[in-house]
Design a protein around this motif. Structure first.
Motif, PDB file in Angstrom:
ATOM      1  N   PHE A   1       5.703   4.867  -2.129  1.00 24.27           N
ATOM      2  CA  PHE A   1       5.844   3.586  -1.440  1.00 24.27           C
ATOM      3  C   PHE A   1       7.165   3.616  -0.684  1.00 24.27           C
ATOM      4  CE2 PHE A   1       3.312   3.014  -5.200  1.00 24.27           C
ATOM      5  CZ  PHE A   1       2.283   2.194  -4.793  1.00 24.27           C
ATOM      6  N   GLN A   2       7.145   3.238   0.595  1.00 24.38           N
ATOM      7  CA  GLN A   2       8.355   3.302   1.411  1.00 24.38           C
ATOM      8  C   GLN A   2       8.577   2.015   2.188  1.00 24.38           C
ATOM      9  OE1 GLN A   2       7.340   6.961   3.631  1.00 24.38           O
ATOM     10  NE2 GLN A   2       9.183   7.810   2.702  1.00 24.38           N
TER      11      GLN A   2
ATOM     12  N   ALA B   1       8.087   2.587   6.435  1.00 25.56           N
ATOM     13  CA  ALA B   1       7.393   3.877   6.352  1.00 25.56           C
ATOM     14  C   ALA B   1       7.285   4.554   7.712  1.00 25.56           C
ATOM     15  CB  ALA B   1       6.008   3.691   5.751  1.00 25.56           C
ATOM     16  N   TRP B   2       7.304   3.804   8.785  1.00 19.82           N
ATOM     17  CA  TRP B   2       7.209   4.370  10.126  1.00 19.82           C
ATOM     18  C   TRP B   2       8.458   5.171  10.476  1.00 19.82           C
ATOM     19  CZ3 TRP B   2      11.335   2.667  12.872  1.00 19.82           C
ATOM     20  CH2 TRP B   2      11.936   1.481  12.446  1.00 19.82           C
TER      21      TRP B   2
ATOM     22  N   THR C   1       2.334   4.848   1.014  1.00 14.61           N
ATOM     23  CA  THR C   1       2.397   5.667   2.221  1.00 14.61           C
ATOM     24  C   THR C   1       1.648   6.971   1.989  1.00 14.61           C
ATOM     25  OG1 THR C   1       4.584   4.746   2.657  1.00 14.61           O
ATOM     26  CG2 THR C   1       3.989   6.716   3.873  1.00 14.61           C
ATOM     27  N   ILE C   2       1.799   7.517   0.800  1.00 17.27           N
ATOM     28  CA  ILE C   2       1.118   8.752   0.405  1.00 17.27           C
ATOM     29  C   ILE C   2       0.477   8.511  -0.954  1.00 17.27           C
ATOM     30  CG2 ILE C   2       1.446  11.158  -0.302  1.00 17.27           C
ATOM     31  CD1 ILE C   2       3.793  11.315   1.617  1.00 17.27           C
TER      32      ILE C   2
ATOM     33  N   THR D   1       8.664  14.140   1.393  1.00 16.48           N
ATOM     34  CA  THR D   1       7.237  14.455   1.478  1.00 16.48           C
ATOM     35  C   THR D   1       6.990  15.948   1.232  1.00 16.48           C
ATOM     36  OG1 THR D   1       7.410  14.534   3.882  1.00 16.48           O
ATOM     37  CG2 THR D   1       6.620  12.497   2.922  1.00 16.48           C
TER      38      THR D   1
ATOM     39  N   ASN E   1       1.872   8.291  -6.100  1.00 18.84           N
ATOM     40  CA  ASN E   1       1.879   7.336  -4.993  1.00 18.84           C
ATOM     41  C   ASN E   1       3.298   7.105  -4.509  1.00 18.84           C
ATOM     42  OD1 ASN E   1      -0.970   6.408  -4.806  1.00 18.84           O
ATOM     43  ND2 ASN E   1      -0.596   5.924  -6.955  1.00 18.84           N
TER      44      ASN E   1
ATOM     45  N   GLN F   1      10.686   7.977   9.591  1.00 19.07           N
ATOM     46  CA  GLN F   1      10.703   9.147   8.726  1.00 19.07           C
ATOM     47  C   GLN F   1      11.886  10.083   8.971  1.00 19.07           C
ATOM     48  OE1 GLN F   1       8.608   9.795   6.045  1.00 19.07           O
ATOM     49  NE2 GLN F   1       8.121   7.665   6.437  1.00 19.07           N
TER      50      GLN F   1
ATOM     51  N   GLU G   1       0.848  -1.197   0.000  1.00 14.56           N
ATOM     52  CA  GLU G   1       0.000   0.000   0.000  1.00 14.56           C
ATOM     53  C   GLU G   1       0.885   1.249   0.000  1.00 14.56           C
ATOM     54  OE1 GLU G   1      -3.418   0.305  -0.108  1.00 14.56           O
ATOM     55  OE2 GLU G   1      -3.306  -1.835  -0.584  1.00 14.56           O
TER      56      GLU G   1
ATOM     57  N   ASP H   1      12.588   3.932  -1.097  1.00 11.29           N
ATOM     58  CA  ASP H   1      11.466   4.767  -1.496  1.00 11.29           C
ATOM     59  C   ASP H   1      11.224   4.643  -2.995  1.00 11.29           C
ATOM     60  OD1 ASP H   1      11.285   6.491   1.119  1.00 11.29           O
ATOM     61  OD2 ASP H   1      13.383   6.593   0.501  1.00 11.29           O
TER      62      ASP H   1
END
Length: 115
Positions: free
Chosen positions: A94-95, A98-99, A28-29, A108, A92, A101, A26, A78
């Motif tokens: 994807f990382q 993702a937690w 992340t953004i 971002t 989109n 940062q 999924e 990333d």
């Protein structure tokens, strides 16, 4: 001895993450832009290069893809997938991890600024 070398090689390969691996998950953004994919990609890419000098930008069939990672351990950290949409671009991110940062804020920020 061969068994030890084979085990070490397998351990090294287990940790590798490819862009394809990240794209299976999924995002992340997930955002939309009224700008075309090339404009968005060229705006974001300099910040990705500053974040990671080995970042790459490539054209895809329906847009552009930015990828950053570590050449030392074969990890892709990333992936930014920018696809043509009916109204401009679907963006989109994807990382891997993702937690985590720390140091990624420029990524971002550039996405938000360039949309």
């Amino acid at each position: 001895m061969r068994l030890v070398v084979a085990a070490l090689l397998m351990m090294g390969l287990v940790g590798c993450t490819t862009p394809g691996d990240l794209l299976k998950g999924e995002p992340t953004i997930s955002k939309q832009s009224n700008k075309d994919p090339k404009t968005v990609a060229l705006c974001i890419y300099p910040d990705w290069q500053e974040y990671q000098s080995t970042a790459t930008l490539s054209e895809t069939l329906d847009g552009y893809r930015l990828v950053s990672g570590s050449e030392l351990n074969g990890q892709t950290n990333d992936v930014l997938d920018i696809k043509r949409s009916a109204t401009g671009s679907a963006v989109n991110l994807f990382q891997r991890m993702a937690w985590q940062q720390v140091g990624r804020s420029k990524i971002t920020e550039s996405i938000n600024r360039c949309l």
